[in-house]
Design a protein around this motif. Structure first.
Motif, PDB file in Angstrom:
ATOM      1  N   ILE A 159      11.017  -8.829 -14.971  1.00 30.34           N
ATOM      2  CA  ILE A 159      10.326  -7.782 -15.733  1.00 30.34           C
ATOM      3  C   ILE A 159      10.644  -7.939 -17.222  1.00 30.34           C
ATOM      4  O   ILE A 159      11.815  -7.982 -17.614  1.00 30.34           O
ATOM      5  CB  ILE A 159      10.744  -6.390 -15.228  1.00 30.34           C
ATOM      6  CG1 ILE A 159      10.344  -6.277 -13.747  1.00 30.34           C
ATOM      7  CG2 ILE A 159      10.085  -5.280 -16.051  1.00 30.34           C
ATOM      8  CD1 ILE A 159      10.689  -4.985 -13.095  1.00 30.34           C
ATOM      9  N   GLU A 160       9.589  -8.047 -18.025  1.00 24.91           N
ATOM     10  CA  GLU A 160       9.792  -8.164 -19.489  1.00 24.91           C
ATOM     11  C   GLU A 160      10.646  -6.980 -19.940  1.00 24.91           C
ATOM     12  O   GLU A 160      10.318  -5.843 -19.627  1.00 24.91           O
ATOM     13  CB  GLU A 160       8.473  -8.007 -20.238  1.00 24.91           C
ATOM     14  CG  GLU A 160       7.400  -8.968 -19.956  1.00 24.91           C
ATOM     15  CD  GLU A 160       6.047  -8.371 -20.401  1.00 24.91           C
ATOM     16  OE1 GLU A 160       5.986  -7.554 -21.323  1.00 24.91           O
ATOM     17  OE2 GLU A 160       5.054  -8.750 -19.775  1.00 24.91           O
ATOM     18  N   ASP A 171      10.266   1.667 -12.578  1.00 28.53           N
ATOM     19  CA  ASP A 171       8.862   1.919 -12.214  1.00 28.53           C
ATOM     20  C   ASP A 171       8.487   1.123 -10.973  1.00 28.53           C
ATOM     21  O   ASP A 171       7.709   1.580 -10.139  1.00 28.53           O
ATOM     22  CB  ASP A 171       7.918   1.547 -13.371  1.00 28.53           C
ATOM     23  CG  ASP A 171       8.196   2.407 -14.595  1.00 28.53           C
ATOM     24  OD1 ASP A 171       8.272   3.633 -14.429  1.00 28.53           O
ATOM     25  OD2 ASP A 171       8.361   1.852 -15.693  1.00 28.53           O
ATOM     26  N   LEU A 172       9.037  -0.064 -10.865  1.00 30.43           N
ATOM     27  CA  LEU A 172       8.750  -0.890  -9.698  1.00 30.43           C
ATOM     28  C   LEU A 172       9.550  -0.379  -8.497  1.00 30.43           C
ATOM     29  O   LEU A 172       9.015  -0.196  -7.399  1.00 30.43           O
ATOM     30  CB  LEU A 172       9.105  -2.349 -10.001  1.00 30.43           C
ATOM     31  CG  LEU A 172       8.801  -3.341  -8.897  1.00 30.43           C
ATOM     32  CD1 LEU A 172       7.293  -3.424  -8.644  1.00 30.43           C
ATOM     33  CD2 LEU A 172       9.315  -4.721  -9.264  1.00 30.43           C
ATOM     34  N   LEU A 173      10.837  -0.116  -8.749  1.00 28.30           N
ATOM     35  CA  LEU A 173      11.704   0.318  -7.654  1.00 28.30           C
ATOM     36  C   LEU A 173      11.234   1.618  -7.014  1.00 28.30           C
ATOM     37  O   LEU A 173      11.456   1.869  -5.835  1.00 28.30           O
ATOM     38  CB  LEU A 173      13.139   0.498  -8.172  1.00 28.30           C
ATOM     39  CG  LEU A 173      13.911  -0.796  -8.385  1.00 28.30           C
ATOM     40  CD1 LEU A 173      15.158  -0.552  -9.209  1.00 28.30           C
ATOM     41  CD2 LEU A 173      14.273  -1.414  -7.033  1.00 28.30           C
ATOM     42  N   ARG A 177       5.136   1.726  -2.125  1.00 33.34           N
ATOM     43  CA  ARG A 177       4.694   0.628  -1.264  1.00 33.34           C
ATOM     44  C   ARG A 177       5.796  -0.384  -0.956  1.00 33.34           C
ATOM     45  O   ARG A 177       5.684  -1.166  -0.011  1.00 33.34           O
ATOM     46  CB  ARG A 177       3.492  -0.085  -1.908  1.00 33.34           C
ATOM     47  CG  ARG A 177       2.252   0.787  -1.951  1.00 33.34           C
ATOM     48  CD  ARG A 177       1.175   0.191  -2.833  1.00 33.34           C
ATOM     49  NE  ARG A 177       1.538   0.231  -4.251  1.00 33.34           N
ATOM     50  CZ  ARG A 177       0.772  -0.228  -5.243  1.00 33.34           C
ATOM     51  NH1 ARG A 177      -0.396  -0.766  -4.966  1.00 33.34           N
ATOM     52  NH2 ARG A 177       1.161  -0.146  -6.494  1.00 33.34           N
ATOM     53  N   ILE A 178       6.852  -0.381  -1.767  1.00 34.59           N
ATOM     54  CA  ILE A 178       7.918  -1.365  -1.469  1.00 34.59           C
ATOM     55  C   ILE A 178       9.216  -0.694  -0.981  1.00 34.59           C
ATOM     56  O   ILE A 178      10.183  -1.379  -0.671  1.00 34.59           O
ATOM     57  CB  ILE A 178       8.223  -2.285  -2.678  1.00 34.59           C
ATOM     58  CG1 ILE A 178       8.726  -1.499  -3.887  1.00 34.59           C
ATOM     59  CG2 ILE A 178       7.024  -3.139  -3.050  1.00 34.59           C
ATOM     60  CD1 ILE A 178       9.388  -2.401  -4.922  1.00 34.59           C
ATOM     61  N   GLN A 179       9.187   0.664  -0.919  1.00 35.84           N
ATOM     62  CA  GLN A 179      10.407   1.392  -0.544  1.00 35.84           C
ATOM     63  C   GLN A 179      11.105   0.830   0.690  1.00 35.84           C
ATOM     64  O   GLN A 179      12.299   0.582   0.673  1.00 35.84           O
ATOM     65  CB  GLN A 179      10.081   2.879  -0.306  1.00 35.84           C
ATOM     66  CG  GLN A 179       9.817   3.662  -1.580  1.00 35.84           C
ATOM     67  CD  GLN A 179      10.923   3.486  -2.607  1.00 35.84           C
ATOM     68  OE1 GLN A 179      12.086   3.734  -2.307  1.00 35.84           O
ATOM     69  NE2 GLN A 179      10.594   3.013  -3.795  1.00 35.84           N
ATOM     70  N   LYS A 180      10.335   0.639   1.749  1.00 37.55           N
ATOM     71  CA  LYS A 180      11.018   0.237   2.995  1.00 37.55           C
ATOM     72  C   LYS A 180      11.493  -1.229   2.982  1.00 37.55           C
ATOM     73  O   LYS A 180      12.161  -1.673   3.905  1.00 37.55           O
ATOM     74  CB  LYS A 180      10.145   0.532   4.213  1.00 37.55           C
ATOM     75  CG  LYS A 180       8.866  -0.225   4.312  1.00 37.55           C
ATOM     76  CD  LYS A 180       8.198   0.136   5.636  1.00 37.55           C
ATOM     77  CE  LYS A 180       6.847  -0.545   5.711  1.00 37.55           C
ATOM     78  NZ  LYS A 180       6.047  -0.219   6.817  1.00 37.55           N
TER      79      LYS A 180
END
Ligand code: SF4
Ligand code: SF4
Length: 349
Positions: A159-160, A171-173, A177-180
């Motif tokens: 991430i820049e 923001d990504l964490l 959709r990626i939590q699991k």
């Protein structure tokens, strides 16, 4: 600054990066390699295969090949798959570095990653952040993350990062959709320091130093250990952010010279050897010590910015040329200890 009368061990790379093309589907402001849609320099398939064969023959410690760019997927998916198959056949690991433009749906991402994994792909590195998001949607990045985890491929998301950026790792964490998948042990988030690529921005004494990237004043672990090869065959000593901004880091050309000879010769360049043992900040600090008239250096910059400054600022470089010889005995000793230690670590991996 070549000193060939001393016999010292040669560092050979454990990783080689192939900058397969300078073309990209994006044109991020400050892209460290200046890539965009209009660039057309690219390695052809035969050049890549020949280069890989030379790398394996010349570098006994080689473990990993990084396929990067620009955007390596622009080579074509079938060609990329064949290259990865060849890397695997040579007994090496492979990593692709991509902006993720091709992952427009989960199905597409899954199918592509499954195919590359079957060819031997071992790692994926995807980049995102304020600039990248202007060209590639976050949905594509999420598709790749989920598809990589489901294919059991480790994925790094670069991430820049700088004080002025809005999109951050949290923001990504926090994306549902990626939590699991977060605890899968396969997702690595890297806050990649994003520096200005401006060729005119050479000041390193007046910048905002609020964000200090860790290790920026320490030794450079990339020089000699992780060289990059450009589409025209030029070998750059490292894979650093400013490595293409100054010619001093070009060691030779894989199309015209023997790789082992290039490396044997390069190690006798004392400035590079010093960057390897102590890092470019240490060289600038030394200049300040021997010539107190030189301006003080900001401690909050990226290690590669120090390197670029060192090679492009005449006052500092001429000071180094004048005084470097006094450092030779202590640095050669340090270099020998370091190479021994790194060799033994490499053998254990
Ligand atoms: S996606 Fe990467 S290679 Fe392409 S322009 Fe942006 S920073 Fe450069
Ligand atoms: S500090 Fe210099 S040698 Fe090291 S990675 Fe950066 S540009 Fe390359």
């Amino acid at each position: 600054m070549v000193k060939k009368s001393i016999n010292i061990p040669i560092v050979t790379p454990s990783t080689v990066g192939l900058i397969t093309t300078t073309q990209c589907t994006a044109a991020c402001k400050d892209c460290c390699f200046g890539c965009n849609q209009r660039n057309h320099e690219a390695m052809d398939y035969n050049m890549i295969i020949n280069t890989l064969d030379k790398v394996v023959k010349s570098f006994p410690d080689i473990k990993l090949i990084v396929l990067t760019g620009g955007e390596c997927f622009l080579l074509g998916e079938d060609i990329l798959a064949n290259i990865i198959r060849h890397i695997n056949k040579l007994g090496l690991k492979s990593r692709i570095v991509t902006n993720g433009f091709w992952a427009s749906s989960f199905k597409k991402a899954y199918k592509t990653i499954l195919n590359l994994r079957e060819c031997g792909l071992t790692e994926i590195n995807v980049s995102t952040g304020d600039e990248h998001l202007k060209w590639v949607s976050l949905d594509n990045i999420i598709n790749i993350i989920v598809a990589a985890v489901k294919n059991k491929i480790p994925i790094s998301i670069n991430i820049e990062s700088s004080v002025s950026k809005f999109f951050m790792s949290r923001d990504l964490l926090e994306d549902y959709r990626i939590q699991k998948f977060i605890d899968s042990g396969l997702i690595y988030i890297v806050n990649g320091h994003w520096v200005s690529a401006s060729k005119t921005d050479d000041s390193i004494t007046k910048r905002d130093s609020k964000h200090i990237s860790s290790g920026n004043t320490l030794r450079c672990t990339s020089i000699f250990s992780s060289p990059s090869i450009l589409p025209n065959g030029s070998i750059i000593a490292c894979c650093g952010l400013t490595s293409q901004d100054h010619e001093s880091l070009i060691l030779g050309n894989v199309l015209t010279s023997d790789l082992s000879c290039i490396f044997e010769k390069s190690i006798y360049d004392f400035i590079k050897l010093w960057i390897y043992t102590d890092g470019p900040y240490s060289l600038l600090e030394y200049c300040n010590k021997v010539d107190p008239h030189l301006p003080n250096i900001d401690k909050g910059l990226h290690i590669c910015e120090y390197c670029k400054f060192l090679y492009t600022n005449d006052d500092y470089f001429s000071t180094l040329k004048k005084y470097y010889r006094y450092k030779i005995p202590s640095l050669i000793g340090k270099y020998e200890i370091l190479t021994k230690r790194i060799k033994s670590i490499n053998q254990k991996i």
